[in-house]
Design a protein around this motif. Sequence first.
Motif, PDB file in Angstrom:
ATOM      1  N   ILE A  84      -1.574  -2.894  12.687  1.00 55.71           N
ATOM      2  CA  ILE A  84      -2.987  -2.621  12.429  1.00 55.71           C
ATOM      3  C   ILE A  84      -3.132  -1.552  11.348  1.00 55.71           C
ATOM      4  CG2 ILE A  84      -5.093  -1.627  13.414  1.00 55.71           C
ATOM      5  CD1 ILE A  84      -4.314  -2.959  16.053  1.00 55.71           C
ATOM      6  N   PHE A  85      -2.361  -0.476  11.476  1.00 58.73           N
ATOM      7  CA  PHE A  85      -2.490   0.587  10.483  1.00 58.73           C
ATOM      8  C   PHE A  85      -1.908   0.202   9.132  1.00 58.73           C
ATOM      9  CE2 PHE A  85      -3.973   3.175  13.899  1.00 58.73           C
ATOM     10  CZ  PHE A  85      -4.829   4.058  13.261  1.00 58.73           C
ATOM     11  N   GLY A  86      -0.966  -0.749   9.167  1.00 57.99           N
ATOM     12  CA  GLY A  86      -0.509  -1.301   7.895  1.00 57.99           C
ATOM     13  C   GLY A  86      -1.697  -1.900   7.141  1.00 57.99           C
ATOM     14  N   ARG A  87      -2.598  -2.542   7.864  1.00 54.14           N
ATOM     15  CA  ARG A  87      -3.802  -3.103   7.248  1.00 54.14           C
ATOM     16  C   ARG A  87      -4.764  -1.985   6.831  1.00 54.14           C
ATOM     17  NH1 ARG A  87      -2.699  -6.655   4.706  1.00 54.14           N
ATOM     18  NH2 ARG A  87      -4.906  -6.692   4.233  1.00 54.14           N
ATOM     19  N   VAL A  88      -4.893  -0.984   7.688  1.00 50.67           N
ATOM     20  CA  VAL A  88      -5.801   0.116   7.368  1.00 50.67           C
ATOM     21  C   VAL A  88      -5.395   0.772   6.046  1.00 50.67           C
ATOM     22  CG1 VAL A  88      -6.542   2.427   8.079  1.00 50.67           C
ATOM     23  CG2 VAL A  88      -6.423   0.584   9.768  1.00 50.67           C
ATOM     24  N   PHE A  89      -4.087   0.982   5.891  1.00 53.40           N
ATOM     25  CA  PHE A  89      -3.579   1.681   4.715  1.00 53.40           C
ATOM     26  C   PHE A  89      -3.236   0.744   3.564  1.00 53.40           C
ATOM     27  CE2 PHE A  89      -2.024   4.981   7.903  1.00 53.40           C
ATOM     28  CZ  PHE A  89      -3.023   5.873   7.581  1.00 53.40           C
ATOM     29  N   SER A  90      -3.528  -0.550   3.700  1.00 57.12           N
ATOM     30  CA  SER A  90      -3.119  -1.492   2.663  1.00 57.12           C
ATOM     31  C   SER A  90      -3.592  -1.025   1.288  1.00 57.12           C
ATOM     32  CB  SER A  90      -3.675  -2.879   2.970  1.00 57.12           C
ATOM     33  OG  SER A  90      -3.255  -3.780   1.976  1.00 57.12           O
ATOM     34  N   THR A  91      -2.750  -1.270   0.282  1.00 54.52           N
ATOM     35  CA  THR A  91      -3.018  -0.686  -1.027  1.00 54.52           C
ATOM     36  C   THR A  91      -4.003  -1.475  -1.870  1.00 54.52           C
ATOM     37  OG1 THR A  91      -1.068  -1.839  -1.767  1.00 54.52           O
ATOM     38  CG2 THR A  91      -0.810   0.480  -1.256  1.00 54.52           C
ATOM     39  N   ASP A  92      -4.332  -2.692  -1.458  1.00 55.03           N
ATOM     40  CA  ASP A  92      -5.312  -3.428  -2.274  1.00 55.03           C
ATOM     41  C   ASP A  92      -6.696  -3.380  -1.611  1.00 55.03           C
ATOM     42  OD1 ASP A  92      -5.036  -5.103  -0.194  1.00 55.03           O
ATOM     43  OD2 ASP A  92      -4.432  -6.866  -1.352  1.00 55.03           O
ATOM     44  N   GLU A  93      -7.639  -4.108  -2.188  1.00 55.30           N
ATOM     45  CA  GLU A  93      -9.015  -3.982  -1.701  1.00 55.30           C
ATOM     46  C   GLU A  93      -9.180  -4.561  -0.299  1.00 55.30           C
ATOM     47  OE1 GLU A  93      -8.017  -5.757  -4.229  1.00 55.30           O
ATOM     48  OE2 GLU A  93      -8.492  -7.837  -3.736  1.00 55.30           O
ATOM     49  N   SER A  94      -8.166  -5.301   0.202  1.00 57.29           N
ATOM     50  CA  SER A  94      -8.265  -5.829   1.554  1.00 57.29           C
ATOM     51  C   SER A  94      -7.959  -4.752   2.594  1.00 57.29           C
ATOM     52  CB  SER A  94      -7.299  -7.006   1.730  1.00 57.29           C
ATOM     53  OG  SER A  94      -5.977  -6.518   1.846  1.00 57.29           O
ATOM     54  N   GLY A  95      -7.429  -3.614   2.163  1.00 65.20           N
ATOM     55  CA  GLY A  95      -7.140  -2.528   3.087  1.00 65.20           C
ATOM     56  C   GLY A  95      -8.431  -1.908   3.595  1.00 65.20           C
ATOM     57  N   MET A  96      -8.421  -1.445   4.858  1.00 59.00           N
ATOM     58  CA  MET A  96      -9.665  -0.943   5.425  1.00 59.00           C
ATOM     59  C   MET A  96     -10.175   0.275   4.663  1.00 59.00           C
ATOM     60  SD  MET A  96     -10.407   0.091   9.316  1.00 59.00           S
ATOM     61  CE  MET A  96     -10.637   1.846   9.129  1.00 59.00           C
ATOM     62  N   LEU A  97      -9.282   1.210   4.379  1.00 58.14           N
ATOM     63  CA  LEU A  97      -9.728   2.419   3.686  1.00 58.14           C
ATOM     64  C   LEU A  97     -10.084   2.133   2.238  1.00 58.14           C
ATOM     65  CD1 LEU A  97      -7.268   5.005   5.239  1.00 58.14           C
ATOM     66  CD2 LEU A  97      -9.709   4.774   5.651  1.00 58.14           C
ATOM     67  N   ASN A  98      -9.175   1.381   1.552  1.00 49.78           N
ATOM     68  CA  ASN A  98      -9.475   1.073   0.157  1.00 49.78           C
ATOM     69  C   ASN A  98     -10.725   0.211   0.038  1.00 49.78           C
ATOM     70  OD1 ASN A  98      -7.707   2.327  -1.718  1.00 49.78           O
ATOM     71  ND2 ASN A  98      -6.021   1.174  -0.813  1.00 49.78           N
ATOM     72  N   GLY A  99     -10.991  -0.598   1.060  1.00 45.36           N
ATOM     73  CA  GLY A  99     -12.186  -1.439   1.051  1.00 45.36           C
ATOM     74  C   GLY A  99     -13.465  -0.618   1.097  1.00 45.36           C
ATOM     75  N   LEU A 100     -13.350   0.616   1.658  1.00 48.39           N
ATOM     76  CA  LEU A 100     -14.543   1.466   1.759  1.00 48.39           C
ATOM     77  C   LEU A 100     -14.911   2.098   0.423  1.00 48.39           C
ATOM     78  CD1 LEU A 100     -13.743   3.373   5.085  1.00 48.39           C
ATOM     79  CD2 LEU A 100     -15.369   1.507   4.777  1.00 48.39           C
ATOM     80  N   PHE A 101     -13.896   2.245  -0.433  1.00 50.86           N
ATOM     81  CA  PHE A 101     -14.154   2.905  -1.717  1.00 50.86           C
ATOM     82  C   PHE A 101     -14.786   1.921  -2.692  1.00 50.86           C
ATOM     83  CE2 PHE A 101     -10.045   5.199  -0.472  1.00 50.86           C
ATOM     84  CZ  PHE A 101     -10.746   6.127   0.282  1.00 50.86           C
ATOM     85  N   PRO A 102     -15.545   2.432  -3.654  1.00 53.72           N
ATOM     86  CA  PRO A 102     -16.118   1.540  -4.664  1.00 53.72           C
ATOM     87  C   PRO A 102     -15.021   0.820  -5.434  1.00 53.72           C
ATOM     88  CG  PRO A 102     -16.931   3.800  -4.920  1.00 53.72           C
ATOM     89  CD  PRO A 102     -15.910   3.839  -3.854  1.00 53.72           C
ATOM     90  N   GLU A 103     -15.318  -0.391  -5.872  1.00 55.91           N
ATOM     91  CA  GLU A 103     -14.295  -1.198  -6.517  1.00 55.91           C
ATOM     92  C   GLU A 103     -13.773  -0.597  -7.820  1.00 55.91           C
ATOM     93  OE1 GLU A 103     -14.438  -5.415  -7.180  1.00 55.91           O
ATOM     94  OE2 GLU A 103     -15.360  -5.699  -5.215  1.00 55.91           O
ATOM     95  N   SER A 104     -14.620   0.221  -8.446  1.00 59.86           N
ATOM     96  CA  SER A 104     -14.218   0.770  -9.743  1.00 59.86           C
ATOM     97  C   SER A 104     -13.094   1.799  -9.594  1.00 59.86           C
ATOM     98  CB  SER A 104     -15.420   1.399 -10.424  1.00 59.86           C
ATOM     99  OG  SER A 104     -16.027   2.327  -9.554  1.00 59.86           O
ATOM    100  N   TRP A 105     -12.945   2.369  -8.385  1.00 55.99           N
ATOM    101  CA  TRP A 105     -11.854   3.337  -8.187  1.00 55.99           C
ATOM    102  C   TRP A 105     -10.528   2.598  -8.188  1.00 55.99           C
ATOM    103  CZ3 TRP A 105     -13.211   7.402  -3.860  1.00 55.99           C
ATOM    104  CH2 TRP A 105     -14.460   7.986  -4.166  1.00 55.99           C
ATOM    105  N   SER A 106      -9.533   3.255  -8.735  1.00 56.00           N
ATOM    106  CA  SER A 106      -8.219   2.621  -8.591  1.00 56.00           C
ATOM    107  C   SER A 106      -7.767   2.869  -7.146  1.00 56.00           C
ATOM    108  CB  SER A 106      -7.231   3.196  -9.594  1.00 56.00           C
ATOM    109  OG  SER A 106      -7.003   4.548  -9.316  1.00 56.00           O
ATOM    110  N   PRO A 107      -7.141   1.862  -6.551  1.00 55.81           N
ATOM    111  CA  PRO A 107      -6.848   1.951  -5.120  1.00 55.81           C
ATOM    112  C   PRO A 107      -5.925   3.105  -4.774  1.00 55.81           C
ATOM    113  CG  PRO A 107      -5.724   0.089  -6.121  1.00 55.81           C
ATOM    114  CD  PRO A 107      -6.656   0.629  -7.149  1.00 55.81           C
ATOM    115  N   TRP A 108      -6.150   3.679  -3.595  1.00 57.18           N
ATOM    116  CA  TRP A 108      -5.241   4.711  -3.106  1.00 57.18           C
ATOM    117  C   TRP A 108      -3.992   4.031  -2.591  1.00 57.18           C
ATOM    118  CZ3 TRP A 108      -7.862   9.349  -0.259  1.00 57.18           C
ATOM    119  CH2 TRP A 108      -8.781   9.946  -1.144  1.00 57.18           C
ATOM    120  N   LEU A 109      -2.838   4.624  -2.867  1.00 59.84           N
ATOM    121  CA  LEU A 109      -1.594   3.939  -2.541  1.00 59.84           C
ATOM    122  C   LEU A 109      -1.077   4.215  -1.128  1.00 59.84           C
ATOM    123  CD1 LEU A 109       0.319   4.188  -5.922  1.00 59.84           C
ATOM    124  CD2 LEU A 109      -1.013   2.299  -5.007  1.00 59.84           C
TER     125      LEU A 109
END
Lengths: 478, 299
Positions: free
Chosen positions: B129-154
Amino acid sequence: MSEITATELDRRTLLRRAAAVGLAATPAVGMLSGCVGGGAEEEAPKQAEGEKSADNPLGVDPKTGIEIVIFDGGLGTKYATDVDTPLYNKKWPDSKVTYSATQEVSTVVQPRINAGDPPDMINNSGSKLMDFGAVVNAGQAQDLTELFAAPSLDVAGKTVAETLVPGAIEQGTYNGKPYAVNYAYTVFGLWYNKALFAKNNWTVPATWSEFTALLDKIKAAGITPYGYAGANASYYQVRAILTSAGKIGGEQVLKDIDNLKPGAWTNDAIVKAAAAWAEVGKTYLDKSFLGLKHTEIQLRQNQDKLAFYPCGSWLENEQAKDTPPGFEYAVAPYPSVTAADTLPATALNAAAGEIYFVAAKGKNPRGGMEYLRTMLSKEAALGFTKLTKSLTVVAGAADGVTISPGLTSANEAVGKAGKDIFMGYLFDTWYKKLDDESRAATNDLMFKDYDAKKFADRMEAAAQVVAADSSVTKFTRS
Amino acid sequence: MRHGRTPFIIGFLAVPVALYATFVVAAYIQTFQLAFTNWSGLGTIKYVGFDNFERLWNDDLFWRSVGHNLYLLILLPIITIAIALVFAFLLNAGGGSHGGKTRGIFGSKFYRVIFFFPQLMALAIVAVIFGRVFSTDESGMLNGLFPESWSPWLFLADERWALTCILAVMVWQAVGFYVVLFSAGMGSIEQEVYEAAALDGANRITLFFKITIPLLWNTLQVAWVYLGIAAFDAFALVNIMSVDRGGPDGATSVLAMMIYRNAFEYSQAGYASALGVALFFLTLTFAALTLRVTRREAH
């Protein structure tokens, strides 16, 4: 009964004991690896043997059953249950085949080998495969010389060895003797969606400048041009780099690596290949791919969000469920890096893979070998190819049969390469630690440093550590 | 009754002691024995003296792994206990004193159940589950919360933060259990003590530090030891969540991960056993130190 509770434990003692119990949580290796030291020194159990004859060249006892263990992975298990076992039982109806499948081969099989009770035929594959070099070294794998010398089951007048593609037996040969059948024939290269490329008029590149020019075009079209999964499949990229190195400097470059020759990794061909790929990493790779797994990346490709993906020909079958209609897998050989490459652009890295071996100290090794002979028949090979969309080492078994676009493309690539097919390298199975180092170094090269020299030096150092380590069994190839 | 005592005790202890002796003590003894061999995991065993320990001493990854374990060892208990204490206090006494009784904040019974949920989930599932939360692309839960223009958090793919991500998951999973443990401990603190302190004019913060913590000391001690031992493990999370299992480039490698790889992937069961022995002594030292340092009632 009151006396029992009379000596009350004080809290501190209780805590101390609690801490001691907690220690049990730390792993104890001896236990995890099963019964220690069994097997090797013990005498082999009584092994079944029947009368040898023209019809029974391996001397199988018709009444004794065999036990097989199949890896349940990208190739599935249907080929064993629906093709090989029925075919085996057609000839040997009284030999019961006990079948099981697992995703964790070493967890299931290694303790049984150590306990002296191995299954007869084992498909050693997957991420939890056993170190096969160690298995051979411990005398636990059956010498398959007899199998390869036996007549083929359904190609008249030829031995099993004569029906196989060149190099197939060599790959399962350890220090001069064959111990494994590498059954699946895997074609490695750049995989792409033929339909997408046709729609955009993108043509497959033959040289590196064509390659990067195409990557630019793809990038401009809003598609990630190139990618691999850093989280768990960086070895696909290791293969890309080393294949390019092999094309630049010839197969000897890779043989030197396998033989742990000093300076093998700092060879000019390796540095050039690494530099070319680092450039791709720097310019065209999506940085987030370092944290993604192969399934995620492969799905992206199925969604046409990723153009080129370095992989082997199992890809099409692995993705069968997720591939949308209209998506046509195709493979291209890695483009030439320089104009002076030793091998032509069509040269292809294709290798026999998927180890099947017979346990030397099982109850029925002859039955196990006969099962392999069945698998190496033309009929079984075609059945395998139809079910798994993977070619086999049985030469020409799938010729003239249209099965899937990816397979057709792989077959064509093999045809175009002609004699320029090389099987690549074996250090990754021989020296697992070096394999891990190459994965980490490749991720560094492609995602972080882009420094080819550093990559080469780091791998050279790691290879020399392995070479100097007396506890690691060494292998050589020529 | 005296004569019936020994068979009675033996009857109770025989099975657990036999199991413990077979699966823990014997395995440990064998590990110690194997640490002095170059056994591959298959085949014959050869004794090589202290070679494995010498290699260990010179192994960079070993020291980095020890460092990572120590990082977890220091931060996991501190953060988990701090959060669990605050939650437990809020659940039990956070609502202040009413009519001479302390009580939890509104809805505390509901929260108590919710807090315990993470504890019920298998570690492997938590890791996925946390692998998904921390996923590095826009499908990740945290990265999904950020605006798309931001480069994803790794996250796990960034070697500076990967271990902290693992730590966060360990804390997330552990907190619930210790909230319940501390709640039970707080429940057994006499109401009169709080009353008396309240009469003397103590506010909630004073109550927490001067009454709750000292009276909870033994429970805290247990929590510390348990969490410390959990910090020496961390295998499942690292194995499932991290890049390249222990990466990127060794950034999340822990001792348990190294043991696993050496034993089952590098065919170096002897070296893995030496690592196991090192881990054994580290854990033992930690447990002894913790019990000594936290000894309070010795006066």
